[in-house]
Design a protein around this motif. Structure first.
Motif, short mmCIF file in Angstrom:
data_model
loop_
_atom_site.label_atom_id
_atom_site.label_comp_id
_atom_site.label_asym_id
_atom_site.label_seq_id
_atom_site.Cartn_x
_atom_site.Cartn_y
_atom_site.Cartn_z
N ARG A 30 0.83 -1.19 0.00
CA ARG A 30 0.00 0.00 0.00
C ARG A 30 0.87 1.25 0.00
O ARG A 30 2.03 1.21 0.43
CB ARG A 30 -0.91 0.00 1.22
N VAL A 66 -3.14 -5.82 -2.97
CA VAL A 66 -2.08 -6.45 -2.15
C VAL A 66 -2.43 -7.91 -1.88
O VAL A 66 -3.53 -8.37 -2.16
CB VAL A 66 -1.91 -5.71 -0.81
N ALA A 78 -2.83 -11.16 0.83
CA ALA A 78 -3.23 -11.39 2.22
C ALA A 78 -1.99 -11.90 2.95
O ALA A 78 -1.83 -13.10 3.19
CB ALA A 78 -4.37 -12.40 2.28
N ASN A 79 -1.11 -10.98 3.29
CA ASN A 79 0.21 -11.36 3.78
C ASN A 79 0.19 -12.04 5.14
O ASN A 79 0.87 -13.03 5.37
CB ASN A 79 1.11 -10.13 3.83
N THR A 92 4.84 -5.70 3.88
CA THR A 92 4.64 -7.12 3.56
C THR A 92 5.48 -8.01 4.48
O THR A 92 5.03 -9.06 4.91
CB THR A 92 5.00 -7.40 2.09
N THR A 113 -7.60 -7.32 -1.81
CA THR A 113 -6.64 -8.24 -1.19
C THR A 113 -6.78 -9.61 -1.83
O THR A 113 -7.87 -10.17 -1.90
CB THR A 113 -6.91 -8.34 0.32
N ARG A 140 -5.70 -13.65 -1.98
CA ARG A 140 -5.26 -14.71 -1.08
C ARG A 140 -4.22 -15.60 -1.74
O ARG A 140 -4.33 -15.93 -2.92
CB ARG A 140 -6.44 -15.57 -0.64
#
Lengths: 325, 325
Positions: B147, B155, B157-158, B188, B315, B317
């Motif tokens: 971000r 992004v 789903a860290n 991240t 987000t 996965r």
DNA sequence: ATGAAAGCGCTAACAG
DNA sequence: CTGTTAGCGCTTTCAT
């Protein structure tokens, strides 16, 4: 929002637009005016408009790099070398992925021309790639990795690399050495395979056609070739892989078949920076991709600078070393 | 050499320059004139000058992609996804390598602005990266992978990926699970480490600080962390690697120490497309980099098209699967 | 050393 | 539908 131009700066600094332009181009201007301009630039947050400059001068501060596979670490390493040299000289590098497709490639060349790129570096999709869409008009082109057209080129000593890889396997005691290379219409693939044949003949062995596989220069190609080579009865005892990705595929598939080195000899032409096995697992003939990029970029900059000597050919030698480093 | 312009075409076709322009921009023109223009274009080999068009419209048919490491396959995979979507819409992608350096990054953003890029996709070098040099003036920016600023972002789903990787090792019977992640100031890296801690706590284990290593997101970092973790007495029995390159380094070093899986458990967040070991060697939480790029590119195109809804966050996965495929 | 003015090649009003 | 015209922002003679 409302873009500030040299006219705004000129008004603010009490000078003419021409003087502002001169300051930015390092042309002699009296110290006082130069200072006034600099102050106005800061005050207004002025950023020169490159598009206008390019239109006027017919020359962008950028070069295009056209490669066949942006996901191949060999080319990204080369790209890094190019970028380091180019940016040092104030040029941006515009990376174009041709995907090995002559049409995409031609399209990028046209775009490069119509955006006034100062020059082009290209690893051509095919030996018959036509550089004219860009090169016509005297714009400089340097071929990297693969020769193309009648322009400067920086390439690897591919045939020697193939021979060297084969020789290492021979020296390690392997006697049925196969070769897995890229598409037969790609110069680098052919040359490396010729090197393999050279090395065998030099040792009194006539290379068997069945031991030479042409495939794509990709991981999947290496895997398929292993299946083809090791399914019959007359299996090879070692494999020369014609590029880094083929090497990865070969090693992956051999491991799955429980034939990984040292049971099978493997020599790879090109580095394996992301191998997950120890450094001495396979023989690697490292190709100096970064250096190739740097050399090509320097040549291109010379051409941009007006050098018009006849086309040059630079050949870089590979180097035997442990995998990946 | 002497570039042909729409004026040349116009004269050849017996129409006005405006009509030639209209033909190229799909604005209604009588069939006869359109045909005449097309013939003249072919006869003269006319190629429209993009620089002039860009200057006039203040809008290049290109978007910039700024990434911190062009040699990381994760980003090149993402770049491919972006390119596929962008080129479909007629946009070129200009790849810029910030090297994780905020200064280089800012410089590229300025260049993007002054060359009238239609938009920017950026994996920011730092959470405090200033997008203003480009975003000021309402030009659209979409953050990818990390971000940044107050713009759209796509992004992974860290945190969940970190937890998932850890859970798999736990389920395989490992109980001293270490975590090797990237720089603590990168979102991240932090999130993935938090996921590791989450998973341990969920199983009644308080994560030991000594088992968490922050390093660079590179191969060498993974190697160093293994040395740090396995030199003492209280060795871990498994390692979660915070990204693909750390995973490679961890696996390389473990192999050299004769501690490779299955002796040590290894789970990697990110794919290992160039692993030289079999697919089930390590657990991989695959991150859909290509899809991330495609999603981000689509969002950017919408913004370019005028969409001015509030910033969105998407987000994606990860997915557990065998290594590299 | 500096300013005025003429474009680079294209598009977008604006008339017609 | 089509032509005329006026710039986009910058560099570069040509005078001064």
């Amino acid at each position: 929002m409302a873009v500030t131009t040299i006219y705004d700066v000129a008004r603010e600094a009490g000078v003419s637009p021409a003087t502002v332009s001169r300051v930015f181009n390092g042309i002699s201007v009296s110290p006082e005016k130069a200072e006034a301009v600099r102050r106005a630039v800061d005050a207004l947050g002025f950023v020169p408009n490159r598009t206008a400059r390019t239109l006027r001068t017919q020359h962008a501060q950028a070069v295009a790099l056209v490669i066949p596979d942006i996901e191949n670490p060999y080319y990204t390493e080369m790209a890094r070398g190019i970028e380091d040299i180019a940016s040092e000289a104030g040029y941006s590098v515009v990376l174009c992925n041709s995907d090995g497709d002559p049409d995409k490639e031609a399209s990028y060349l046209r775009i490069a021309a119509s955006t006034h790129m100062a020059g082009v570096l290209i690893a051509a999709a095919s030996p018959t790639s036509d550089l004219a869409p860009f090169a016509a008009g005297g714009r400089p082109v340097v071929a990297v990795d693969r020769r193309a057209g009648d322009v400067d080129a920086v390439v690897m000593a591919n045939r020697e690399a193939g021979a060297e890889a084969t020789a290492r396997l021979w020296d390690a005691g392997f006697r049925r050495i196969a070769c897995v290379s890229g598409p037969a219409d790609i110069e680098t693939a052919r040359e490396r395979a010729l090197g393999w044949a050279d090395a065998l003949r030099a040792r009194g062995v006539e290379p068997e056609p069945a031991l030479l596989q042409h495939s794509t220069f990709r991981v999947e190609g290496g895997r398929e070739c292993v299946d083809a080579l090791f399914s019959g009865v007359d299996r090879p005892d070692a494999v020369v892989a014609g590029n880094n990705l083929l090497g990865v595929g070969v090693l992956q598939r051999l491991a799955e078949l429980d034939l990984a080195p040292p049971r099978t000899g493997v020599a790879v032409i090109g580095s394996l920076p992301f191998a997950t096995t120890p450094a001495d697992f396979a023989t690697v003939v490292r190709l100096p991709a970064r250096e190739m990029g740097m050399t090509a970029a320097r040549m291109l900059l010379e051409r941009i600078g007006g050098d018009d000597e006849p086309p040059r050919l630079v050949t870089l030698r590979g180097e035997v070393r442990p995998a990946g480093r």
